[in-house]
Write an enzyme that holds these catalytic residues in place. Structure first.
Site, PDB file in Angstrom:
ATOM      1  CB  CYS A  10      -0.993   0.105   1.242  1.00 16.15           C
ATOM      2  SG  CYS A  10      -2.272   1.171   0.878  1.00 16.15           S
TER       3      CYS A  10
ATOM      4  CG  HIS B 251      -3.729  -3.031   3.233  1.00 19.82           C
ATOM      5  ND1 HIS B 251      -2.576  -2.754   3.957  1.00 19.82           N
ATOM      6  CD2 HIS B 251      -4.208  -1.870   2.682  1.00 19.82           C
ATOM      7  CE1 HIS B 251      -2.419  -1.433   4.075  1.00 19.82           C
ATOM      8  NE2 HIS B 251      -3.436  -0.829   3.489  1.00 19.82           N
TER       9      HIS B 251
ATOM     10  CD  GLU C 120      -0.985  -5.410   5.597  1.00 22.49           C
ATOM     11  OE1 GLU C 120      -1.112  -4.105   5.440  1.00 22.49           O
ATOM     12  OE2 GLU C 120      -1.123  -6.053   4.259  1.00 22.49           O
TER      13      GLU C 120
END
Length: 238
Positions: free
Chosen positions: A95, A183, A185
């Protein structure tokens, strides 16, 4: 393999009790990878590595800041990225990290006129990441939350995947750098509480559409994005 996490932000204080600090999300994500050790640096609080050789791979995280903001720490991390690039030191950008790597190396990053990219949205494979020893094809539905986008990639980068909304969504530079706007994660549960915080900024229509995408698609193809990152890490051992 030791991963250096260049933290460019942290979770909101009231989220930390449930989700931990931001680097904990990456540590959980890398549990089944070839990464055996981690070292986090709170760059947004002016804590930096002493050398690009301190870790085997560097990961630049997401952030609420923009790469064009004037906070001094952003320029320090940008120079660190340039130093890594000069030395072919492996880097991953997520990002804001994706944007900062391109910004630091001569690309263009702007607040997108298309507005918020929020929730789970589709991107298409444009080029096979051949140097990463993985098949990455078709449509991928990935978790995202951003306003800024890479408008023009830095020299030497190949665009692996993108869409009409986000044309430069995943990129690679040879075997040394991998960046993505999404993203991987983030879990759907985490993203749900995050985008609710943004309701006043993004507006009800955008937030409700994002929540609907999470309800319909869940984590989407998050595991494929993570697999691409894992393959990138394994290649660094070859």
């Amino acid at each position: 393999m030791k991963l250096g996490i260049l933290l460019c932000d942290d979770h909101y204080p009231d989220s930390i009790a449930k989700y931990g600090h931001y680097d904990d999300a990456f540590k959980r994500m890398f549990q089944r990878s070839s990464i055996s050790a981690f070292k986090s640096y709170r760059c947004h609080e002016e804590e930096y590595p002493s050398s690009i050789g301190d870790c085997d791979i560097w990961l630049v995280t997401g952030s609420k800041w923009g790469v064009y903001d004037t906070d001094p720490w952003i320029q320090v991390v940008a120079q660190f990225v340039r130093d890594c690039d000069d030395a072919n030191q492996p880097m991953i950008g997520i990002c804001f990290g994706h944007q900062l790597i391109h910004y630091a190396l001569g690309g263009c990053v702007e607040k997108s006129e298309k507005g918020w990219g929020m929730g789970v949205y589709a991107i298409e494979t444009l080029n096979q990441p051949t140097t990463l020893n993985t098949k990455f094809t078709g449509t991928l539905n990935l978790i995202a939350c951003h306003q800024d986008q890479v408008i023009a990639p830095a020299n030497g980068f190949e665009v692996v995947a993108g869409s009409d909304f986000c044309p430069i969504a995943i990129t690679q530079k040879s075997k040394t750098t991998l960046t993505m706007q999404c993203h991987p994660e983030f879990t759907p549960d985490f993203l749900t509480q995050l985008i609710e915080r943004l309701r006043d900024k993004a507006g009800d229509e955008v937030v409700n559409k994002a929540l609907n995408s999470l309800e319909n698609l869940g984590e989407g193809d998050r595991k494929q994005a993570i697999s691409l990152i894992f393959n990138f890490c394994r290649i660094q051992q070859e």
